[in-house]
Design a protein around this motif. Sequence first.
Motif, PDB file in Angstrom:
ATOM      1  N   GLU A 190       0.829  -1.209   0.000  1.00 18.16           N
ATOM      2  CA  GLU A 190       0.000   0.000   0.000  1.00 18.16           C
ATOM      3  C   GLU A 190       0.863   1.258   0.000  1.00 18.16           C
ATOM      4  OE1 GLU A 190      -2.957   0.086   3.113  1.00 18.16           O
ATOM      5  OE2 GLU A 190      -3.608  -1.942   2.621  1.00 18.16           O
ATOM      6  N   GLN A 191       1.932   1.224   0.821  1.00 17.54           N
ATOM      7  CA  GLN A 191       2.826   2.381   0.845  1.00 17.54           C
ATOM      8  C   GLN A 191       3.508   2.564  -0.501  1.00 17.54           C
ATOM      9  OE1 GLN A 191       5.518   1.769   4.117  1.00 17.54           O
ATOM     10  NE2 GLN A 191       4.076   2.593   5.631  1.00 17.54           N
ATOM     11  N   GLU A 192       3.926   1.457  -1.108  1.00 17.03           N
ATOM     12  CA  GLU A 192       4.554   1.561  -2.433  1.00 17.03           C
ATOM     13  C   GLU A 192       3.550   2.098  -3.452  1.00 17.03           C
ATOM     14  OE1 GLU A 192       6.123  -2.346  -3.254  1.00 17.03           O
ATOM     15  OE2 GLU A 192       7.855  -2.046  -1.960  1.00 17.03           O
ATOM     16  N   ARG A 193       2.311   1.656  -3.361  1.00 17.77           N
ATOM     17  CA  ARG A 193       1.275   2.132  -4.288  1.00 17.77           C
ATOM     18  C   ARG A 193       1.009   3.622  -4.064  1.00 17.77           C
ATOM     19  NH1 ARG A 193      -2.806  -1.937  -3.784  1.00 17.77           N
ATOM     20  NH2 ARG A 193      -3.336  -0.832  -1.912  1.00 17.77           N
ATOM     21  N   GLY A 206       3.859   5.438  -5.412  1.00 22.02           N
ATOM     22  CA  GLY A 206       3.765   5.433  -6.879  1.00 22.02           C
ATOM     23  C   GLY A 206       2.708   6.426  -7.339  1.00 22.02           C
ATOM     24  N   GLN A 207       1.572   6.510  -6.650  1.00 18.50           N
ATOM     25  CA  GLN A 207       0.514   7.450  -7.041  1.00 18.50           C
ATOM     26  C   GLN A 207       0.973   8.894  -6.807  1.00 18.50           C
ATOM     27  OE1 GLN A 207      -2.902   6.283  -4.753  1.00 18.50           O
ATOM     28  NE2 GLN A 207      -3.387   4.548  -6.070  1.00 18.50           N
ATOM     29  N   GLU A 208       1.672   9.081  -5.676  1.00 22.79           N
ATOM     30  CA  GLU A 208       2.146  10.425  -5.402  1.00 22.79           C
ATOM     31  C   GLU A 208       3.169  10.866  -6.451  1.00 22.79           C
ATOM     32  OE1 GLU A 208       3.664  10.576  -1.396  1.00 22.79           O
ATOM     33  OE2 GLU A 208       1.699  10.257  -0.517  1.00 22.79           O
ATOM     34  N   LYS A 209       4.037   9.913  -6.834  1.00 16.94           N
ATOM     35  CA  LYS A 209       5.021  10.248  -7.872  1.00 16.94           C
ATOM     36  C   LYS A 209       4.314  10.574  -9.169  1.00 16.94           C
ATOM     37  CE  LYS A 209       9.171   7.783  -6.499  1.00 16.94           C
ATOM     38  NZ  LYS A 209      10.100   6.709  -6.818  1.00 16.94           N
ATOM     39  N   GLN A 210       3.283   9.779  -9.501  1.00 18.41           N
ATOM     40  CA  GLN A 210       2.556  10.029 -10.746  1.00 18.41           C
ATOM     41  C   GLN A 210       1.784  11.356 -10.643  1.00 18.41           C
ATOM     42  OE1 GLN A 210       0.018   6.712 -11.545  1.00 18.41           O
ATOM     43  NE2 GLN A 210       1.697   5.371 -12.218  1.00 18.41           N
ATOM     44  N   GLY A 211       1.273  11.623  -9.457  1.00 16.53           N
ATOM     45  CA  GLY A 211       0.529  12.870  -9.269  1.00 16.53           C
ATOM     46  C   GLY A 211       1.444  14.079  -9.315  1.00 16.53           C
ATOM     47  N   SER A 212       2.623  13.952  -8.868  1.00 14.52           N
ATOM     48  CA  SER A 212       3.569  15.076  -8.865  1.00 14.52           C
ATOM     49  C   SER A 212       4.170  15.256 -10.249  1.00 14.52           C
ATOM     50  CB  SER A 212       4.625  14.895  -7.816  1.00 14.52           C
ATOM     51  OG  SER A 212       5.466  13.791  -8.120  1.00 14.52           O
TER      52      SER A 212
END
Length: 128
Positions: free
Chosen positions: A115-118, A121-127
């Motif tokens: 979940e933390q990796e996801r 990953g979402q935060e990286k994609q969002g940024s």
Amino acid sequence: HIRQSQSRLSDTAYLQSQPFSITHSSDLFIQSLKEDKGKLEVEKTEVNLILRNKYEQEILDLREQKIELDTLLKKNYEQNILELKEKIKELEQKRESERKQFEFDRRNLEKRKEEQERKLGQEKQGSE
């Protein structure tokens, strides 16, 4: 002194007038000793029988006590084995419970990690 001499003379005269009395009294004394010896032998035999019976009874009592002790030891041994088996069973159950808890905790950690990796990953994609 004269009376003692007269007394001795009369004793000697008496003994001489009774020629068989000394022999007879020594025969009676010997017979008495033989009877006493016979009585003592009978008493010795009786005492030996009593002692032997007592000794045999003590042996029987000791054998009975040994059997009782052996029985108690066997019961104690069997009870100890049962208790040890029960402790082993409890330890195996505890170990299995700890293993299940470990697996549960490991799965939860893996899920949280995923979940933390996801999220990362979402935060990286969002940024981006």
